[in-house]
Scaffold this active site. Structure first.
Site, PDB file in Angstrom:
ATOM      1  N   PRO A   2       0.267  -3.884   2.157  1.00  0.00           N
ATOM      2  CA  PRO A   2       1.429  -3.981   1.272  1.00  0.00           C
ATOM      3  C   PRO A   2       2.702  -4.254   2.072  1.00  0.00           C
ATOM      4  O   PRO A   2       2.976  -3.575   3.065  1.00  0.00           O
ATOM      5  CB  PRO A   2       1.464  -2.596   0.615  1.00  0.00           C
ATOM      6  CG  PRO A   2       0.047  -2.135   0.656  1.00  0.00           C
ATOM      7  CD  PRO A   2      -0.505  -2.672   1.951  1.00  0.00           C
ATOM      8  N   GLU A   3       3.446  -5.260   1.659  1.00  0.00           N
ATOM      9  CA  GLU A   3       4.673  -5.644   2.355  1.00  0.00           C
ATOM     10  C   GLU A   3       5.888  -5.140   1.586  1.00  0.00           C
ATOM     11  O   GLU A   3       5.763  -4.503   0.542  1.00  0.00           O
ATOM     12  CB  GLU A   3       4.702  -7.172   2.507  1.00  0.00           C
ATOM     13  CG  GLU A   3       3.561  -7.743   3.338  1.00  0.00           C
ATOM     14  CD  GLU A   3       3.732  -7.513   4.834  1.00  0.00           C
ATOM     15  OE1 GLU A   3       4.742  -6.910   5.252  1.00  0.00           O
ATOM     16  OE2 GLU A   3       2.842  -7.935   5.589  1.00  0.00           O
TER      17      GLU A   3
END
Length: 271
Positions: A2-3
């Site tokens: 997840p960014e």
């Protein structure tokens, strides 16, 4: 992983349902995350009132009237709100039951995520104190990048992915931003002009803002804070498109490895 856009999507999804509410009870089923969950974590937060949710880089900060919980989603983690009594899945490691009856559930198959607690200013925490500016903040500017890049020989792509320089510019977003700015990813950071850094900062802000607006990235089935898929059909210009035609000039998209990460670019459009 997840960014930044996925974490921001999570924050925006959770905040309306959590801020101003009380944590009624906590269940920790698995303490062996990236760092062990403190033995008395449940006692510290049960009964606490949630003041606000904030994001710093890829960390989600839950500020309460007792202290701050610091979440990191790791490689595969997600946070979602579920109804009371919702069936447990394998790898559902932590539950917070709120006074509304909703349950905040942390799911992390690879257990690289983290749940930490501090009663001090979280900005001074060892995980956060060294971080650079937020990419959407005013302080992140072309002038800033130009100043901190002087004398740096490293490739500009790895430079902008360094969290001490700026947070949250992950591999996808770095490749896409450099394409929009017309800068080759392997160009030494210290050789790039102030004007080109201005274009790069503008591109980074546009790429991240668009990703946040549309819910994250396409590369994994990210589950947002409201339990709905947070990904979207994003049209990537270069990332993952090696050998395909550049959408801008029609030439081939190339790939290389920089900093042990796959990197995609157009030789004609980026110099």
């Amino acid at each position: 992983m997840p960014e930044l856009p996925e974490v921001e999507t999570t924050r925006r999804g959770l905040a309306p349902h959590m801020e101003g509410h009380t944590v009624r009870s906590v269940t920790v089923r698995q303490r062996s995350l990236r760092w062990p969950v403190e033995p008395d974590f449940e006692r510290r937060i049960a009964g606490a009132r949630i003041l606000r949710l904030e994001r710093r880089a890829k960390y989600l900060l839950v500020h309460t009237d007792r202290g701050c919980a610091i979440w990191h989603l790791g490689m595969s983690g997600s946070l979602r709100l579920v109804e009371p009594g919702a069936e447990l899945r394998k790898h559902d490691h932590v539950d917070w039951v709120l006074d509304t009856g909703l349950c905040l559930r942390f799911h992390d198959p690879r257990r690289f995520g983290a749940l930490l607690w501090t009663e001090l200013d979280p900005a001074a925490h060892d995980l956060l104190s060294h971080l650079g500016p937020e990419p959407l903040a005013d302080e992140f500017s072309g002038d800033y990048l130009y100043r901190v890049s002087r004398g740096r020989r490293q490739a500009v792509k790895t430079f902008i992915m360094d969290g001490r320089v700026v947070v949250g510019v992950g591999n996808i977003y770095a490749s896409e931003s450099l394409f929009l700015a017309g800068i080759r990813p392997d160009r030494p950071a210290g050789t790039i002009s102030r004007a080109r850094y201005e274009r790069l900062v503008d591109a980074i802000k546009r790429v991240l803002a668009r990703s946040i607006e549309q819910g994250g990235t396409t590369l994994r089935d990210f589950i947002g804070g409201n339990g709905e898929p947070g990904y979207f059909a994003q049209q990537l210009n270069v990332y993952g498109r090696a050998g395909e035609r550049c959408r801008q000039c029609g030439g081939p998209v190339r790939d290389m490895v920089l900093g042990q990460r796959s990197t995609f670019f157009c030789r004609r459009c980026q110099r």
